[in-house]
Motif scaffolding. Structure first.
Motif, PDB file in Angstrom:
ATOM      1  N   LYS A  86       0.877  -1.174   0.000  1.00  0.00           N
ATOM      2  CA  LYS A  86       0.000   0.000   0.000  1.00  0.00           C
ATOM      3  C   LYS A  86       0.913   1.223   0.000  1.00  0.00           C
ATOM      4  N   ILE A  87       0.707   2.114  -0.948  1.00  0.00           N
ATOM      5  CA  ILE A  87       1.615   3.253  -1.114  1.00  0.00           C
ATOM      6  C   ILE A  87       0.811   4.548  -1.123  1.00  0.00           C
ATOM      7  N   LYS A  88       1.238   5.477  -0.282  1.00  0.00           N
ATOM      8  CA  LYS A  88       0.535   6.743  -0.124  1.00  0.00           C
ATOM      9  C   LYS A  88       1.245   7.821  -0.923  1.00  0.00           C
ATOM     10  N   SER A  89       0.471   8.544  -1.752  1.00  0.00           N
ATOM     11  CA  SER A  89       1.014   9.734  -2.413  1.00  0.00           C
ATOM     12  C   SER A  89       0.336  10.957  -1.819  1.00  0.00           C
ATOM     13  N   ASN A  90       1.033  12.089  -1.911  1.00  0.00           N
ATOM     14  CA  ASN A  90       0.525  13.306  -1.273  1.00  0.00           C
ATOM     15  C   ASN A  90       0.176  14.425  -2.248  1.00  0.00           C
ATOM     16  N   SER A  91       0.670  14.333  -3.491  1.00  0.00           N
ATOM     17  CA  SER A  91       0.410  15.389  -4.472  1.00  0.00           C
ATOM     18  C   SER A  91      -0.239  14.772  -5.701  1.00  0.00           C
ATOM     19  N   ARG A  92      -0.732  15.636  -6.592  1.00  0.00           N
ATOM     20  CA  ARG A  92      -1.293  15.128  -7.852  1.00  0.00           C
ATOM     21  C   ARG A  92      -0.238  14.340  -8.618  1.00  0.00           C
ATOM     22  N   GLU A  93       0.972  14.888  -8.703  1.00  0.00           N
ATOM     23  CA  GLU A  93       2.059  14.202  -9.406  1.00  0.00           C
ATOM     24  C   GLU A  93       3.232  14.050  -8.455  1.00  0.00           C
ATOM     25  N   GLU A  94       3.724  12.817  -8.377  1.00  0.00           N
ATOM     26  CA  GLU A  94       4.772  12.558  -7.388  1.00  0.00           C
ATOM     27  C   GLU A  94       5.432  11.226  -7.708  1.00  0.00           C
ATOM     28  N   LEU A  95       6.737  11.159  -7.533  1.00  0.00           N
ATOM     29  CA  LEU A  95       7.417   9.870  -7.628  1.00  0.00           C
ATOM     30  C   LEU A  95       7.726   9.414  -6.204  1.00  0.00           C
ATOM     31  N   VAL A  96       7.110   8.302  -5.812  1.00  0.00           N
ATOM     32  CA  VAL A  96       7.268   7.795  -4.449  1.00  0.00           C
ATOM     33  C   VAL A  96       8.216   6.602  -4.490  1.00  0.00           C
ATOM     34  N   GLU A  97       9.351   6.723  -3.840  1.00  0.00           N
ATOM     35  CA  GLU A  97      10.312   5.613  -3.893  1.00  0.00           C
ATOM     36  C   GLU A  97       9.871   4.459  -3.001  1.00  0.00           C
ATOM     37  N   ILE A  98       9.932   3.241  -3.541  1.00  0.00           N
ATOM     38  CA  ILE A  98       9.479   2.060  -2.794  1.00  0.00           C
ATOM     39  C   ILE A  98      10.561   0.977  -2.728  1.00  0.00           C
ATOM     40  N   THR A  99      11.791   1.341  -3.067  1.00  0.00           N
ATOM     41  CA  THR A  99      12.878   0.351  -3.145  1.00  0.00           C
ATOM     42  C   THR A  99      13.042  -0.441  -1.851  1.00  0.00           C
ATOM     43  N   GLU A 100      13.102   0.271  -0.727  1.00  0.00           N
ATOM     44  CA  GLU A 100      13.372  -0.396   0.552  1.00  0.00           C
ATOM     45  C   GLU A 100      12.246  -1.356   0.918  1.00  0.00           C
ATOM     46  N   ARG A 101      11.013  -0.960   0.640  1.00  0.00           N
ATOM     47  CA  ARG A 101       9.886  -1.821   0.996  1.00  0.00           C
ATOM     48  C   ARG A 101       9.890  -3.096   0.166  1.00  0.00           C
ATOM     49  N   VAL A 102      10.251  -2.959  -1.125  1.00  0.00           N
ATOM     50  CA  VAL A 102      10.333  -4.143  -1.983  1.00  0.00           C
ATOM     51  C   VAL A 102      11.475  -5.049  -1.524  1.00  0.00           C
ATOM     52  N   ALA A 103      12.617  -4.441  -1.228  1.00  0.00           N
ATOM     53  CA  ALA A 103      13.792  -5.218  -0.801  1.00  0.00           C
ATOM     54  C   ALA A 103      13.498  -5.976   0.489  1.00  0.00           C
ATOM     55  N   GLU A 104      12.783  -5.336   1.392  1.00  0.00           N
ATOM     56  CA  GLU A 104      12.469  -5.966   2.676  1.00  0.00           C
ATOM     57  C   GLU A 104      11.542  -7.170   2.474  1.00  0.00           C
ATOM     58  N   LYS A 105      10.524  -7.011   1.642  1.00  0.00           N
ATOM     59  CA  LYS A 105       9.613  -8.126   1.385  1.00  0.00           C
ATOM     60  C   LYS A 105      10.345  -9.277   0.684  1.00  0.00           C
ATOM     61  N   LEU A 106      11.295  -8.925  -0.169  1.00  0.00           N
ATOM     62  CA  LEU A 106      12.076  -9.955  -0.846  1.00  0.00           C
ATOM     63  C   LEU A 106      12.916 -10.732   0.169  1.00  0.00           C
ATOM     64  N   THR A 107      13.576 -10.016   1.059  1.00  0.00           N
ATOM     65  CA  THR A 107      14.369 -10.664   2.112  1.00  0.00           C
ATOM     66  C   THR A 107      13.495 -11.600   2.935  1.00  0.00           C
TER      67      THR A 107
END
Lengths: 130, 130, 130
Positions: free
Chosen positions: A5-26
């Motif tokens: 689940k990823i929260k954005s705060n503006s109409r246009e935004e790049l939200v980095e999710i690298t750490e969350r993906v890496a953690e789930k992979l681990t």
């Protein structure tokens, strides 16, 4: 099959999710294969790009907005977010990233981003390890 | 390894193929994994976007045509379809979609589309379940 | 998990890698599945497009350069390669291609290209067979 689940705060935004993906992979304990990330929305995308200088995501959103502005292109879709739908398809709804020894094989400067084009909202990304 | 034959009727058209993909997935009997769709052509692509309002596909084709018109950009390729080749690479030749319990994990508004940029023709899409 | 090292010679260039991918696939001995190619860089992408007429890659780079020029769009990233980062995300960092009987299921006119947007450099592509 995992869900982010990823929260954005503006109409246009790049939200980095690298750490969350890496953690789930681990946590999965899988050593080698591919990770597929898939966004279940039509006005957001997923990409990989530089996560060092915040001006890179800023310039990307700026260029996309210049090419495909929200208003003035003669769009007919009534929700005033046709620009977001188009950007979503240009960026694409999924990324596929190899991993080895439980680690994403990202390059030195690469991070994974949810590309929000019609936020702020909560978005859902499916993660598959294969 | 499955094959979908898809007919387009105009030079530019988004042809929805969601139901055909879902049916082949059901017939496979596989419960969980990813579906890879791959178009074997250089002037067509595959994407996921909204399938509720037909103005969304219309606006997408309109914006792409505005940015990359068939004529007037100084193209050299003699077949007068360089615009279609470029749009194909921007949209991309494949989509990867997770599924669970035999069902594609598409979002509420998502449908799968063949993006025809140089039709009408019959196009071939390869479907792999993994 | 295989690695391809790919040399580009110009700032912008489409380097065809079809034969190298096909050879590694043959050597793997795997009969059927998908090949995932993933570029570990933020100013290069991977695509599939026509490999017969060199004007197709030329026109693609020309159109992208027209839409997103290196200078003049108001970019802030200090390395003067924001255009390359944006093109990389538009084209995408990976391609997924099905194969059968040890052969890539490319269409008649399709070739696989590394899209260099900030070369000449040596680039690294990860190849996964699944």
């Amino acid at each position: 099959m995992l869900i982010l689940k990823i929260k954005s705060n503006s109409r246009e935004e790049l939200v980095e999710i690298t750490e969350r993906v890496a953690e789930k992979l681990t946590n999965s304990g899988v050593a080698e294969g591919i990770v597929v990330l898939y966004v279940q929305h039509t006005t957001a995308g997923l990409t990989v790009n530089e996560n060092a200088d915040p001006d890179v995501p800023r310039d990307m959103l700026h260029a996309l907005r210049t090419l495909i502005p929200q208003h003035g292109m003669g769009f007919r879709h009534g929700e005033e977010n046709s620009d977001a739908h188009i950007k979503a398809s240009l960026i694409g709804p999924s990324v596929t990233i190899p991993f080895k020894d439980g680690k994403l094989l990202l390059g030195r400067w690469q991070g994974i981003f949810l590309c929000e084009f019609d936020g702020g909202r909560e978005r859902q990304v499916i993660m598959v390890i294969r």
